[in-house]
Scaffold this motif. Structure first.
Motif, short mmCIF file in Angstrom:
data_model
loop_
_atom_site.label_atom_id
_atom_site.label_comp_id
_atom_site.label_asym_id
_atom_site.label_seq_id
_atom_site.Cartn_x
_atom_site.Cartn_y
_atom_site.Cartn_z
N GLU A 70 4.30 2.70 -12.71
CA GLU A 70 4.61 4.08 -12.42
C GLU A 70 3.48 4.64 -11.56
O GLU A 70 2.31 4.37 -11.83
CB GLU A 70 4.72 4.88 -13.72
N LEU A 71 3.82 5.39 -10.54
CA LEU A 71 2.81 5.96 -9.64
C LEU A 71 2.58 7.42 -9.97
O LEU A 71 3.52 8.14 -10.26
CB LEU A 71 3.26 5.84 -8.18
N GLU A 72 1.32 7.83 -9.91
CA GLU A 72 0.98 9.21 -10.20
C GLU A 72 0.01 9.71 -9.13
O GLU A 72 -0.96 9.04 -8.81
CB GLU A 72 0.36 9.31 -11.58
N LYS A 89 -3.27 0.05 -3.24
CA LYS A 89 -2.44 -1.15 -3.27
C LYS A 89 -1.83 -1.34 -4.66
O LYS A 89 -2.52 -1.22 -5.67
CB LYS A 89 -3.28 -2.37 -2.91
N PHE A 90 -0.53 -1.61 -4.69
CA PHE A 90 0.18 -1.81 -5.94
C PHE A 90 0.99 -3.09 -5.86
O PHE A 90 1.49 -3.46 -4.82
CB PHE A 90 1.15 -0.66 -6.21
N ASN A 91 1.15 -3.75 -6.99
CA ASN A 91 2.02 -4.90 -7.12
C ASN A 91 3.33 -4.41 -7.72
O ASN A 91 3.41 -4.15 -8.92
CB ASN A 91 1.38 -5.96 -8.00
N TYR A 140 0.86 -1.18 0.00
CA TYR A 140 0.00 0.00 0.00
C TYR A 140 0.90 1.23 0.00
O TYR A 140 1.92 1.26 0.67
CB TYR A 140 -0.89 0.03 1.24
N VAL A 141 0.49 2.24 -0.75
CA VAL A 141 1.27 3.47 -0.85
C VAL A 141 0.32 4.65 -0.68
O VAL A 141 -0.81 4.62 -1.15
CB VAL A 141 1.97 3.56 -2.23
#
Length: 115
Positions: A112-114, A103-105, A88-89
């Motif tokens: 890429e996160l935005e 939540k990201f894998n 989780y970010v």
């Protein structure tokens, strides 16, 4: 703390700064796993928090922060190599607000996160 509305909510885009395929399976000699974060909000990001369980939060060292409209490449610390891919970010902003966690894998290619 106030939660950022949809404009500040974490979203996923397909793109990666360095071909990350797996957090858990580092090849010998690699310096680390990295990904890029874009701040598309109008507020400076002061912290980028990460957690496997949404209870215990760690953070990435982002120095003075990520300016509104800016981006930064971040690298996972080697101490996280035994953690799972799903994390989780959330972002903390200079105005005291936070984005909702998402939540990201991180084993997924082209991540890429935005904000």
């Amino acid at each position: 703390m106030k939660v950022q509305n949809l404009a500040g909510t974490l979203m996923v885009l397909a793109s990666l700064s360095m071909g990350v395929v797996s957090i858990n399976n580092a090849a010998a000699g690699e310096s680390g796993y990295s990904f890029k974060v874009h701040n598309n909000t109008r507020t400076k990001i002061t912290k980028l928090l990460v957690s496997e369980d949404k209870k215990n939060w760690g953070y990435f060292d982002i120095g003075q922060g990520i300016a509104a409209g800016g981006d930064m490449t971040l690298t996972w610390d080697e101490s996280t190599n035994n953690e799972g891919c799903d994390q989780y970010v959330k972002a903390a902003y200079s105005d005291g607000s936070e984005s909702e966690e998402a939540k990201f894998n991180f084993c997924e290619a082209n991540l890429e996160l935005e904000f």
